[in-house]
Design a protein around this motif. Sequence first.
Motif, PDB file in Angstrom:
ATOM      1  N   HIS A 109     -20.364 -99.008  81.295  1.00 39.40           N
ATOM      2  CA  HIS A 109     -21.161 -99.895  80.445  1.00 39.40           C
ATOM      3  C   HIS A 109     -20.366-100.336  79.217  1.00 39.40           C
ATOM      4  O   HIS A 109     -19.363 -99.726  78.869  1.00 39.40           O
ATOM      5  CB  HIS A 109     -22.452 -99.189  79.997  1.00 39.40           C
ATOM      6  CG  HIS A 109     -22.202 -97.959  79.195  1.00 39.40           C
ATOM      7  ND1 HIS A 109     -22.120 -96.713  79.760  1.00 39.40           N
ATOM      8  CD2 HIS A 109     -21.992 -97.780  77.864  1.00 39.40           C
ATOM      9  CE1 HIS A 109     -21.885 -95.818  78.815  1.00 39.40           C
ATOM     10  NE2 HIS A 109     -21.788 -96.436  77.660  1.00 39.40           N
ATOM     11  N   LEU A 110     -20.858-101.380  78.599  1.00 38.83           N
ATOM     12  CA  LEU A 110     -20.343-101.834  77.310  1.00 38.83           C
ATOM     13  C   LEU A 110     -21.193-101.201  76.219  1.00 38.83           C
ATOM     14  O   LEU A 110     -22.378-100.924  76.434  1.00 38.83           O
ATOM     15  CB  LEU A 110     -20.460-103.353  77.189  1.00 38.83           C
ATOM     16  CG  LEU A 110     -19.598-104.183  78.105  1.00 38.83           C
ATOM     17  CD1 LEU A 110     -20.000-105.654  78.017  1.00 38.83           C
ATOM     18  CD2 LEU A 110     -18.140-104.026  77.724  1.00 38.83           C
ATOM     19  N   ALA A 111     -20.617-101.029  75.054  1.00 40.19           N
ATOM     20  CA  ALA A 111     -21.371-100.519  73.912  1.00 40.19           C
ATOM     21  C   ALA A 111     -21.275-101.514  72.770  1.00 40.19           C
ATOM     22  O   ALA A 111     -20.218-102.107  72.535  1.00 40.19           O
ATOM     23  CB  ALA A 111     -20.835 -99.159  73.475  1.00 40.19           C
ATOM     24  N   PHE A 112     -22.394-101.704  72.089  1.00 37.64           N
ATOM     25  CA  PHE A 112     -22.469-102.583  70.929  1.00 37.64           C
ATOM     26  C   PHE A 112     -22.861-101.752  69.717  1.00 37.64           C
ATOM     27  O   PHE A 112     -23.887-101.064  69.738  1.00 37.64           O
ATOM     28  CB  PHE A 112     -23.513-103.683  71.146  1.00 37.64           C
ATOM     29  CG  PHE A 112     -23.104-104.706  72.163  1.00 37.64           C
ATOM     30  CD1 PHE A 112     -22.471-105.877  71.782  1.00 37.64           C
ATOM     31  CD2 PHE A 112     -23.355-104.495  73.509  1.00 37.64           C
ATOM     32  CE1 PHE A 112     -22.090-106.820  72.724  1.00 37.64           C
ATOM     33  CE2 PHE A 112     -22.987-105.433  74.468  1.00 37.64           C
ATOM     34  CZ  PHE A 112     -22.353-106.591  74.066  1.00 37.64           C
ATOM     35  N   ALA A 113     -22.059-101.820  68.658  1.00 30.81           N
ATOM     36  CA  ALA A 113     -22.369-101.136  67.403  1.00 30.81           C
ATOM     37  C   ALA A 113     -23.122-102.103  66.502  1.00 30.81           C
ATOM     38  O   ALA A 113     -22.668-103.224  66.283  1.00 30.81           O
ATOM     39  CB  ALA A 113     -21.087-100.664  66.731  1.00 30.81           C
ATOM     40  N   VAL A 114     -24.271-101.668  66.020  1.00 25.87           N
ATOM     41  CA  VAL A 114     -25.116-102.536  65.192  1.00 25.87           C
ATOM     42  C   VAL A 114     -25.271-101.929  63.799  1.00 25.87           C
ATOM     43  O   VAL A 114     -25.303-100.702  63.648  1.00 25.87           O
ATOM     44  CB  VAL A 114     -26.506-102.758  65.845  1.00 25.87           C
ATOM     45  CG1 VAL A 114     -26.362-103.474  67.186  1.00 25.87           C
ATOM     46  CG2 VAL A 114     -27.260-101.453  66.030  1.00 25.87           C
ATOM     47  N   PRO A 115     -25.355-102.775  62.762  1.00 23.90           N
ATOM     48  CA  PRO A 115     -25.452-102.257  61.398  1.00 23.90           C
ATOM     49  C   PRO A 115     -26.814-101.654  61.068  1.00 23.90           C
ATOM     50  O   PRO A 115     -26.919-100.842  60.156  1.00 23.90           O
ATOM     51  CB  PRO A 115     -25.170-103.485  60.528  1.00 23.90           C
ATOM     52  CG  PRO A 115     -25.508-104.650  61.387  1.00 23.90           C
ATOM     53  CD  PRO A 115     -25.241-104.224  62.801  1.00 23.90           C
ATOM     54  N   ASP A 116     -27.858-102.032  61.788  1.00 23.67           N
ATOM     55  CA  ASP A 116     -29.204-101.534  61.511  1.00 23.67           C
ATOM     56  C   ASP A 116     -29.891-101.206  62.834  1.00 23.67           C
ATOM     57  O   ASP A 116     -30.388-102.094  63.523  1.00 23.67           O
ATOM     58  CB  ASP A 116     -29.998-102.586  60.728  1.00 23.67           C
ATOM     59  CG  ASP A 116     -31.352-102.105  60.264  1.00 23.67           C
ATOM     60  OD1 ASP A 116     -31.978-101.272  60.955  1.00 23.67           O
ATOM     61  OD2 ASP A 116     -31.817-102.570  59.206  1.00 23.67           O
ATOM     62  N   MET A 117     -29.904 -99.921  63.181  1.00 24.67           N
ATOM     63  CA  MET A 117     -30.476 -99.498  64.460  1.00 24.67           C
ATOM     64  C   MET A 117     -31.962 -99.829  64.564  1.00 24.67           C
ATOM     65  O   MET A 117     -32.431-100.215  65.629  1.00 24.67           O
ATOM     66  CB  MET A 117     -30.262 -97.992  64.667  1.00 24.67           C
ATOM     67  CG  MET A 117     -28.843 -97.594  64.984  1.00 24.67           C
ATOM     68  SD  MET A 117     -28.262 -98.160  66.611  1.00 24.67           S
ATOM     69  CE  MET A 117     -29.099 -97.012  67.705  1.00 24.67           C
ATOM     70  N   ASP A 118     -32.705 -99.670  63.482  1.00 27.25           N
ATOM     71  CA  ASP A 118     -34.142 -99.958  63.516  1.00 27.25           C
ATOM     72  C   ASP A 118     -34.401-101.436  63.792  1.00 27.25           C
ATOM     73  O   ASP A 118     -35.246-101.788  64.612  1.00 27.25           O
ATOM     74  CB  ASP A 118     -34.817 -99.543  62.206  1.00 27.25           C
ATOM     75  CG  ASP A 118     -34.835 -98.036  62.006  1.00 27.25           C
ATOM     76  OD1 ASP A 118     -34.820 -97.300  63.024  1.00 27.25           O
ATOM     77  OD2 ASP A 118     -34.849 -97.591  60.849  1.00 27.25           O
ATOM     78  N   GLU A 119     -33.656-102.306  63.115  1.00 26.63           N
ATOM     79  CA  GLU A 119     -33.802-103.752  63.328  1.00 26.63           C
ATOM     80  C   GLU A 119     -33.423-104.128  64.760  1.00 26.63           C
ATOM     81  O   GLU A 119     -34.133-104.891  65.423  1.00 26.63           O
ATOM     82  CB  GLU A 119     -32.940-104.522  62.329  1.00 26.63           C
ATOM     83  CG  GLU A 119     -33.013-106.022  62.496  1.00 26.63           C
ATOM     84  CD  GLU A 119     -32.094-106.779  61.543  1.00 26.63           C
ATOM     85  OE1 GLU A 119     -32.045-108.014  61.652  1.00 26.63           O
ATOM     86  OE2 GLU A 119     -31.423-106.142  60.708  1.00 26.63           O
ATOM     87  N   ALA A 120     -32.316-103.584  65.250  1.00 27.97           N
ATOM     88  CA  ALA A 120     -31.880-103.874  66.620  1.00 27.97           C
ATOM     89  C   ALA A 120     -32.921-103.371  67.619  1.00 27.97           C
ATOM     90  O   ALA A 120     -33.263-104.078  68.575  1.00 27.97           O
ATOM     91  CB  ALA A 120     -30.523-103.231  66.889  1.00 27.97           C
ATOM     92  N   HIS A 121     -33.430-102.181  67.399  1.00 25.77           N
ATOM     93  CA  HIS A 121     -34.424-101.598  68.308  1.00 25.77           C
ATOM     94  C   HIS A 121     -35.676-102.468  68.357  1.00 25.77           C
ATOM     95  O   HIS A 121     -36.230-102.713  69.435  1.00 25.77           O
ATOM     96  CB  HIS A 121     -34.752-100.166  67.894  1.00 25.77           C
ATOM     97  CG  HIS A 121     -35.532 -99.413  68.913  1.00 25.77           C
ATOM     98  ND1 HIS A 121     -36.902 -99.525  69.023  1.00 25.77           N
ATOM     99  CD2 HIS A 121     -35.137 -98.553  69.883  1.00 25.77           C
ATOM    100  CE1 HIS A 121     -37.315 -98.756  70.000  1.00 25.77           C
ATOM    101  NE2 HIS A 121     -36.262 -98.154  70.548  1.00 25.77           N
ATOM    102  N   ARG A 122     -36.136-102.937  67.190  1.00 24.78           N
ATOM    103  CA  ARG A 122     -37.328-103.809  67.158  1.00 24.78           C
ATOM    104  C   ARG A 122     -37.086-105.084  67.962  1.00 24.78           C
ATOM    105  O   ARG A 122     -37.946-105.516  68.731  1.00 24.78           O
ATOM    106  CB  ARG A 122     -37.709-104.143  65.719  1.00 24.78           C
ATOM    107  CG  ARG A 122     -38.420-103.022  64.980  1.00 24.78           C
ATOM    108  CD  ARG A 122     -39.007-103.468  63.646  1.00 24.78           C
ATOM    109  NE  ARG A 122     -38.013-103.965  62.713  1.00 24.78           N
ATOM    110  CZ  ARG A 122     -37.317-103.192  61.875  1.00 24.78           C
ATOM    111  NH1 ARG A 122     -37.500-101.885  61.868  1.00 24.78           N
ATOM    112  NH2 ARG A 122     -36.441-103.729  61.047  1.00 24.78           N
ATOM    113  N   LEU A 123     -35.918-105.709  67.793  1.00 22.92           N
ATOM    114  CA  LEU A 123     -35.588-106.925  68.531  1.00 22.92           C
ATOM    115  C   LEU A 123     -35.546-106.645  70.030  1.00 22.92           C
ATOM    116  O   LEU A 123     -36.164-107.369  70.821  1.00 22.92           O
ATOM    117  CB  LEU A 123     -34.234-107.486  68.079  1.00 22.92           C
ATOM    118  CG  LEU A 123     -33.675-108.627  68.946  1.00 22.92           C
ATOM    119  CD1 LEU A 123     -34.574-109.857  68.870  1.00 22.92           C
ATOM    120  CD2 LEU A 123     -32.247-108.959  68.537  1.00 22.92           C
ATOM    121  N   HIS A 124     -34.851-105.603  70.422  1.00 16.66           N
ATOM    122  CA  HIS A 124     -34.700-105.297  71.842  1.00 16.66           C
ATOM    123  C   HIS A 124     -36.027-104.855  72.466  1.00 16.66           C
ATOM    124  O   HIS A 124     -36.297-105.175  73.624  1.00 16.66           O
ATOM    125  CB  HIS A 124     -33.602-104.256  72.038  1.00 16.66           C
ATOM    126  CG  HIS A 124     -32.266-104.750  71.589  1.00 16.66           C
ATOM    127  ND1 HIS A 124     -31.284-103.917  71.113  1.00 16.66           N
ATOM    128  CD2 HIS A 124     -31.749-106.007  71.529  1.00 16.66           C
ATOM    129  CE1 HIS A 124     -30.215-104.627  70.789  1.00 16.66           C
ATOM    130  NE2 HIS A 124     -30.477-105.909  71.033  1.00 16.66           N
TER     131      HIS A 124
END
Length: 123
Positions: A75-90
């Motif tokens: 798999h590919l991995a993406f590092a995000v600056p705000d896990m909570d924001e990314a989780h809400r979007l996803h």
Amino acid sequence: MKAKLVHENLHVLDLDASIAFYQKAFGLEVIDSIEPEDGSWRIVFLGNDQSDFRLELTWNKGRIEPYNNGDKDTHLAFAVPDMDEAHRLHEKMGIICHENPNMGIYFVKDPDDCWLEVVPLEK
């Protein structure tokens, strides 16, 4: 010798859907594309200003069977600056397929059922 890691390739069935997915889910944009005159295939490179690394999407005309781009361990991995924001979007996109709260990571699926890891950006 030290080699520079430059891109990862995924084969996709619906190029437009895949481009839209990666734009919305991870902020990637089309950097370049290659296509022969007969339109039998197309390669699109996606990226953003966070890294020189590129995602190469390859589409082949007439392909209807899903590709095997590896199993869940590949798999590919993406590092995000705000896990909570990314989780809400996803979560809103309905693409979260596995969560590992103990490790502080989770996985999403792209339109071709590839698992993508989401990790916190190390500072």
